[in-house]
Structures are given as C-alpha cells and as structure tokens.
Design a protein around this motif. Structure first.
Motif, PDB file in Angstrom:
ATOM      1  N   ASN A   1      -0.305  -1.207  -7.406  1.00  0.00           N
ATOM      2  CA  ASN A   1       0.709  -0.174  -7.155  1.00  0.00           C
ATOM      3  C   ASN A   1       1.890  -0.306  -8.103  1.00  0.00           C
ATOM      4  OD1 ASN A   1       1.751  -2.536  -6.142  1.00  0.00           O
ATOM      5  ND2 ASN A   1       2.358  -1.705  -4.158  1.00  0.00           N
TER       6      ASN A   1
ATOM      7  N   ASP B   1      -5.556   4.842  -4.995  1.00  0.00           N
ATOM      8  CA  ASP B   1      -5.496   5.683  -3.795  1.00  0.00           C
ATOM      9  C   ASP B   1      -6.622   6.698  -3.749  1.00  0.00           C
ATOM     10  OD1 ASP B   1      -3.238   4.287  -3.219  1.00  0.00           O
ATOM     11  OD2 ASP B   1      -1.931   6.039  -2.998  1.00  0.00           O
TER      12      ASP B   1
ATOM     13  N   HIS C   1      -9.712  -4.238   0.530  1.00  0.00           N
ATOM     14  CA  HIS C   1      -8.858  -4.458  -0.637  1.00  0.00           C
ATOM     15  C   HIS C   1      -8.556  -5.954  -0.688  1.00  0.00           C
ATOM     16  CE1 HIS C   1      -5.426  -3.052  -3.415  1.00  0.00           C
ATOM     17  NE2 HIS C   1      -5.422  -4.388  -3.427  1.00  0.00           N
TER      18      HIS C   1
ATOM     19  N   PHE D   1       0.836  -1.191   0.000  1.00  0.00           N
ATOM     20  CA  PHE D   1       0.000   0.000   0.000  1.00  0.00           C
ATOM     21  C   PHE D   1       0.875   1.246   0.000  1.00  0.00           C
ATOM     22  CE2 PHE D   1      -2.664  -3.233   2.147  1.00  0.00           C
ATOM     23  CZ  PHE D   1      -3.670  -3.305   1.189  1.00  0.00           C
TER      24      PHE D   1
ATOM     25  N   ILE E   1      -4.222  -0.537   8.713  1.00  0.00           N
ATOM     26  CA  ILE E   1      -4.229  -1.690   7.813  1.00  0.00           C
ATOM     27  C   ILE E   1      -4.430  -2.935   8.665  1.00  0.00           C
ATOM     28  CG2 ILE E   1      -3.022  -2.968   6.023  1.00  0.00           C
ATOM     29  CD1 ILE E   1      -3.625  -0.082   5.240  1.00  0.00           C
TER      30      ILE E   1
ATOM     31  N   VAL F   1      -2.020   5.776   1.691  1.00  0.00           N
ATOM     32  CA  VAL F   1      -3.009   4.839   2.227  1.00  0.00           C
ATOM     33  C   VAL F   1      -2.610   4.404   3.632  1.00  0.00           C
ATOM     34  CG1 VAL F   1      -3.972   2.509   1.975  1.00  0.00           C
ATOM     35  CG2 VAL F   1      -3.871   4.039   0.010  1.00  0.00           C
ATOM     36  N   ARG F   2      -1.328   4.155   3.856  1.00  0.00           N
ATOM     37  CA  ARG F   2      -0.872   3.756   5.190  1.00  0.00           C
ATOM     38  C   ARG F   2      -1.034   4.899   6.191  1.00  0.00           C
ATOM     39  NH1 ARG F   2       3.560   1.679   2.173  1.00  0.00           N
ATOM     40  NH2 ARG F   2       5.042   3.062   3.198  1.00  0.00           N
TER      41      ARG F   2
END
Length: 506
Positions: free
Chosen positions: A477, A487, A222, A126, A136, A130-131
């Motif tokens: 990614n 994203d 996801h 990720f 997560i 996103v992190r």
C-alpha cells in the motif's frame, strides 16, 4: 523526500498466553476462554464463537474497540491429530455487511509478529475498500504472542554470545549455549511438546484449520514477510482451497545453503546502504549532505567497537545508553531501511557523532525467543569455526558497510538446532492453485527482490510479480499504483499484467 512508513516487522513476544490442555479433539472458544469440545475432524462444526476481545489488563489493548477474539484448540502435532493440543489465538474486524465479499486472513511476519495485536490495534495496512469488503482475520502463530509463546529464562537469553567468534573454542561455546537455551525454552514453554512443533509445516495446517473454522470454502490470504513462506507452503499443500493469495516482501524458502542465504542477506543490506548514500548526495533533507557518508559511518563503527558510541535518544529505552557495532548495524541502520527511513538514519548519525557516551558498557541486544521458529524452518549447517569465519568473510566482502548483519546472528543462533521443515523448492502442486500475486520493493533490506523473482518462477504461470521501484520492507500500500494492483486482485480477482512496475514515491 522518501515516504516514511511504519516498519512491518515488530517482534512482539508476550509472556501471557492461554494454553489450556485437552486430551482429544479441537475446541473453538470465545475470548481466550474455554468452550465445549468438538470432533477434531470437524473443527468448524459449531463455527467460531467470537466475543469482544477481553485480554489481560494492559495499556496497549486500550484501543481495541471493535475487534473480536476467539481461540481454536488444535493439535500440537498434526501427525497426531488426536494427541495433545494447544490454543491458537485469532482476532477479526468485520467488513461492511452490505458490501462483504468474505474473509481475508493475514499471515504475520517475523517470525514473532502478533497477528492478533495487528488486528486489535487497527488494520490500516489494508485500504478502506479492502476493509469494507472483507472481515480481516489474523492470528498469533504457534509459539508467538497468545498462542503458547516461546518462554525462556531472561537471564539466560541475556547471555547470548556475540556472533564475532575468533576461535574454535568460541564456536563450540556458542553451540553449547544454543543447546542450553533450547533445553531451557523447551522446559518453560507450555503446553509440553509445543516447543518441538513450531515449524511452518505445522502452521500451514493451523491455517487450514482457521479456514475451515471460519466456514470459508476458499482461503483469501495476504502474507507479509515471513508470512509469505506460510502462504506459499499453504498453496503447495492445499492448492484447491485458495481463492486469492498476496505474498508481500517475499521469503524464498528454496535458498539452498547457509552461504547463499547469508550472501543474499548481505547484498540486500548493502544495496540499501548504497541507496542511502545516493539519497544523501546533495539532498537538502539529509543531515549528512555534501559529506562523505561512508567515512562518517566507518568512524561510528570504530567508535562502537571501542564501546564509546552513545545510543540515539529514540532508541535508548530499548538498547541502553551505548551501542555495540552489531546493534549500530542491525538496530539503527537496518531497521531504518525497513521503513525507507533515510532521513531518520541521517539524523541519528549526526546525533551519534556529537553525543558523548555515558552509562554502563554496551550490551548486545538479545534475539527474540521466536528464533526457534526460524531454526525449525532453515537448515543452516556450519561444521566448525573455520567454515564460520569463511561465511563471515563472504558477508563482509558483500556488505562492507554493514558487517555482521542480522542473518549471521540468526545462523549463529541456529548452530546445532534440529530442522523440521528444511528448505525446498515449491512442489508442482503449487501450480494447481489460482494465480498468486507477489509484490516486492526493488530495494528491500530483508527480502531481496531476487527472492520474489525466484518464488514467482516456482509458481510457474500461476505466479505474477508486481514490483515497487522504491525502497523498504513491505510495499502493498505504498502508492496508489500498488494499492490499485493489490486491491483489484483481492476484491475482484483482477490480475495485474505480468511485469508490472509501480514508480517510487520520492
């Protein structure tokens, strides 16, 4: 030169796993331990009690600093919510508190991949954004890793017969072996009863329990590879509970027949081999440049059939010193195609051409114990040897350079197995979910692009597909273009334009 990427699918089956039994209810407990029970109808009453991961002493856990673990005690059979239970292992890495949007649950692939391990060893798949925005969270699906792993007698696993059957007697022997192996795995997998409840229909309910336990009003999800099947079935089961859903490298659970599934798998494998040949033509990075790649490959297959093919050094620890032709196709070429590792494959081929085989005779690498998960989700009937031989001919005509690809091994392993969650098109309820984003490579060896197109159509106007015009399994990614599309959708619910394509990186 093709961009190298780590393979998405790493079938990790750990022999250690907590499986404490409880007679009723659902338990949320810290760090693979135990905690007071809570009512099964209110799994999140006390929230998840996270603790720093303290798993068994194992070097692979050394880099787990910053990850937290917990377990959810859930019903073995969701049709009997007050019946026997098992412990589902979950893990998380936290977002930046100042920027946190919510929780992103990652659905691991395989079947057989460990989401707990993926979170623990890092979430680099990720983007930093996103992190930063999401906790997560992932989990080990039932039957995998630390969630009551499928456990079978190693000696019996090593006896798996070759998919290269030549008679009705071979066919019947394979069916009998499969029955013996199922009985063995059922007896060795704890707690009692879990082995017969490994299908994705049960795991959909586990995923909903995770959402409730985390206190998330809506699920942000996801799913990768086999995890896309889980995501799609969650969307049809709980469409109103979805905030956002990315399905990456898409499984199509509507493929109706054994022949159709095997032909699709063969076509995808052959497509990547054709792309490999094209890449090698005059490419300075290809160790086989200006040579007849197909002719060289054909000689290697023949050499493997004679038991004379040495394993490339990078794989010798996993596959022994000699390769079968089956493992040459599936463990060398097919796995290289997962990573778009064309240069690596060309180097391996040159090495195998020149290396002299030594050591014990070649052995067929065993399939992972997570195969029962696949068999529980796919109804793949084959009546007899004559029909099986016809399927083999279909595959080998479709993929002349890639004989006996992995889908055939899986079909052979499922002969005679019961199926709890057979194939079906997504129900109309899936179209009540918010827009679902699907992403797929144009050239994917395991989940062909046509499957992503099919599942997108099953979502109707709620499905949007973004295509990476490159190679490999997993593409979310791969490039700035793909990352931006995924994203923007996850963080701010910006849906890419229909028909979006991202150029390949070469």
């Amino acid at each position: 030169m093709l961009k190298a990427r780590p393979a998405l699918r790493r079938a990790v089956i750990w022999s250690t796993g907590a499986a404490a039994l409880a007679t009723t209810g659902a338990v949320v407990s810290p760090a693979f331990g135990t905690a007071p029970e809570v009512n099964a109808t209110a799994v999140a009453a006390n929230g998840v009690q996270w603790s720093p991961c303290k798993p068994p002493d194992d070097p692979k856990w050394a880099a787990w600093k910053g990850s937290e673990c917990a377990t959810l005690r859930l019903p073995i059979d969701w049709a009997r919510p007050d019946g026997p239970t098992f412990d589902l292992a979950i893990a998380r890495r936290q977002a930046d508190p100042a920027a946190r949007t919510g929780t992103l649950v990652f659905g691991p692939g395989g079947p057989g991949d460990s989401g707990v391990e993926r979170v623990g060893t890092g979430v680099s798949r990720f983007s930093p954004e996103v992190r930063r925005r999401f906790d997560i969270v992932s989990f080990d699906p039932r039957g995998v890793g630390l969630s009551s792993p499928v456990t079978c007698t190693p000696a019996l696993l090593a006896e798996r017969p070759s998919p290269k059957m030549t008679s009705q007697a071979d066919f019947e022997a394979t069916v009998a072996y499969n029955r013996r192996l199922r009985d063995d795995c059922r007896a060795n997998t704890k707690p009692a009863g879990i082995f017969d409840h490994l299908d994705s229909g049960q795991t959909v309910r586990d995923l909903e329990a995770i959402r409730v336990a985390l206190g998330e009003k809506k699920l942000t999800f996801h799913g990768s590879s086999y995890g896309t099947m889980l995501g799609a079935q969650y969307a049809e089961t709980y469409p109103r509970n979805v905030r956002a859903m990315v399905l990456e490298s898409v499984m199509d659970h509507s493929v109706p027949t054994t022949r159709a599934l095997l032909k699709d798998g063969a076509a995808a494998g052959q497509d990547l081999f054709n792309e490999f040949v094209k890449w090698c033509e005059g490419n300075a990075d290809c160790a086989l440049r200006d040579r007849d790649v197909r002719a060289v490959w054909k000689k290697l297959l023949a050499k493997a059939e004679r038991g004379e093919l040495a394993t490339p050094p990078r794989l010798a620890g996993r596959l022994g010193s000699r390769l079968t032709s089956n493992d040459l196709v599936n463990m060398v070429a097919f796995r290289a195609f997962y990573q778009a590792g064309f240069k690596m494959l060309a180097d391996d081929i040159v090495d195998m051409e020149t290396r002299e085989a030594s050591g014990p005779p070649p052995r067929l690498s065993p399939l992972p114990p997570a195969v029962p998960v696949f068999c529980a989700d796919w109804q793949l009937p084959v009546r007899n040897y004559r029909e099986y031989a016809s399927l083999v001919r279909t595959m080998n005509r479709t993929a002349p350079d890639m004989p006996y690809l992995l889908p055939l091994r899986l079909a052979a392993a499922c002969l005679g197995a019961p199926t709890a969650n057979p194939q079906h098109r997504l129900k109309p309820t899936a179209r009540k979910a918010p827009t679902v984003l699907l992403v797929n490579s144009a050239h994917d060896p395991a989940t062909p692009h046509k499957w992503a197109v099919s599942v997108t159509r099953q979502f109707g106007r709620k499905g949007v597909l973004v295509t990476y015009d490159g190679w490999g399994h997993g593409s979310a990614n791969d490039t700035p273009c793909m990352e931006k599309a995924v994203d923007g959708y996850l963080t701010d619910l910006k849906v890419p334009a229909r028909g979006t394509h991202c150029p390949a990186v070469s």
